[in-house]
Scaffold this motif. Sequence first.
Motif, PDB file in Angstrom:
ATOM      1  N   VAL A  38      36.154  43.097  35.838  1.00  0.00           N
ATOM      2  CA  VAL A  38      37.147  44.116  35.513  1.00  0.00           C
ATOM      3  C   VAL A  38      38.033  43.562  34.407  1.00  0.00           C
ATOM      4  N   LEU A  39      38.113  44.303  33.298  1.00  0.00           N
ATOM      5  CA  LEU A  39      38.791  43.794  32.114  1.00  0.00           C
ATOM      6  C   LEU A  39      40.211  44.305  31.944  1.00  0.00           C
ATOM      7  N   MET A  40      40.394  45.607  32.059  1.00  0.00           N
ATOM      8  CA  MET A  40      41.718  46.174  31.797  1.00  0.00           C
ATOM      9  C   MET A  40      41.789  47.606  32.311  1.00  0.00           C
ATOM     10  N   LEU A  41      43.001  48.134  32.302  1.00  0.00           N
ATOM     11  CA  LEU A  41      43.254  49.526  32.613  1.00  0.00           C
ATOM     12  C   LEU A  41      43.954  50.152  31.419  1.00  0.00           C
ATOM     13  N   GLY A  42      43.421  51.258  30.942  1.00  0.00           N
ATOM     14  CA  GLY A  42      44.051  52.014  29.865  1.00  0.00           C
ATOM     15  C   GLY A  42      44.173  53.461  30.301  1.00  0.00           C
ATOM     16  N   PHE A 112      43.415  40.840  34.437  1.00  0.00           N
ATOM     17  CA  PHE A 112      43.554  40.583  35.869  1.00  0.00           C
ATOM     18  C   PHE A 112      43.353  39.119  36.225  1.00  0.00           C
ATOM     19  N   ASP A 113      43.914  38.231  35.420  1.00  0.00           N
ATOM     20  CA  ASP A 113      43.812  36.811  35.733  1.00  0.00           C
ATOM     21  C   ASP A 113      45.185  36.144  35.844  1.00  0.00           C
ATOM     22  N   ALA A 114      46.206  36.931  36.153  1.00  0.00           N
ATOM     23  CA  ALA A 114      47.562  36.403  36.254  1.00  0.00           C
ATOM     24  C   ALA A 114      47.843  35.808  37.626  1.00  0.00           C
ATOM     25  N   GLY A 115      46.846  35.664  38.448  1.00  0.00           N
ATOM     26  CA  GLY A 115      47.016  35.073  39.764  1.00  0.00           C
ATOM     27  C   GLY A 115      46.920  36.103  40.862  1.00  0.00           C
ATOM     28  N   GLU A 116      46.231  35.730  41.903  1.00  0.00           N
ATOM     29  CA  GLU A 116      46.078  36.631  43.036  1.00  0.00           C
ATOM     30  C   GLU A 116      47.346  36.639  43.868  1.00  0.00           C
ATOM     31  N   LEU A 117      47.611  37.795  44.482  1.00  0.00           N
ATOM     32  CA  LEU A 117      48.740  37.927  45.404  1.00  0.00           C
ATOM     33  C   LEU A 117      48.300  37.465  46.793  1.00  0.00           C
ATOM     34  N   THR A 118      49.222  36.960  47.551  1.00  0.00           N
ATOM     35  CA  THR A 118      48.920  36.478  48.886  1.00  0.00           C
ATOM     36  C   THR A 118      48.755  37.639  49.850  1.00  0.00           C
TER      37      THR A 118
END
Length: 124
Positions: A38-42, A112-118
């Motif tokens: 998944v690359l981005m949302l536009g 979507f590589d800014a870190g996963e949420l817990t």
Amino acid sequence: MTSTPPPSSLDPAVAARLKRSADGLVPAIAQQYDTGEVLMLGWMDDEALHRTLTTGRCTYWSRSRQEYWVKGDTSGHFQHVKSVALDCDADTLLVKVDQVGAACHTGDRTCFDAGELTVTGTGA
């Protein structure tokens, strides 16, 4: 964007299927066609979707600039469209692309590589 969308050349049969937000937009998820990444949302309106389908390059509507933009025209990081599909509710587009370079405006491959949420729940 105005409450009345500009005229579009989008196929009326396709336009009739779309369920748009109050501002006439549909979220478009860009996904790498061969890996599933998944690359981005536009965001797309009817005209952006028409341009995407007829040129083979992703065209989005910029909500902040209130104008169309073609992915890669300024960055050189193109999205070559392989397929476009509607979800079951016809309110989201999945655009499978061959991404050249970074998809994110930050220069990263994906947004979507800014870190996963817990996740603390156990799920079902």
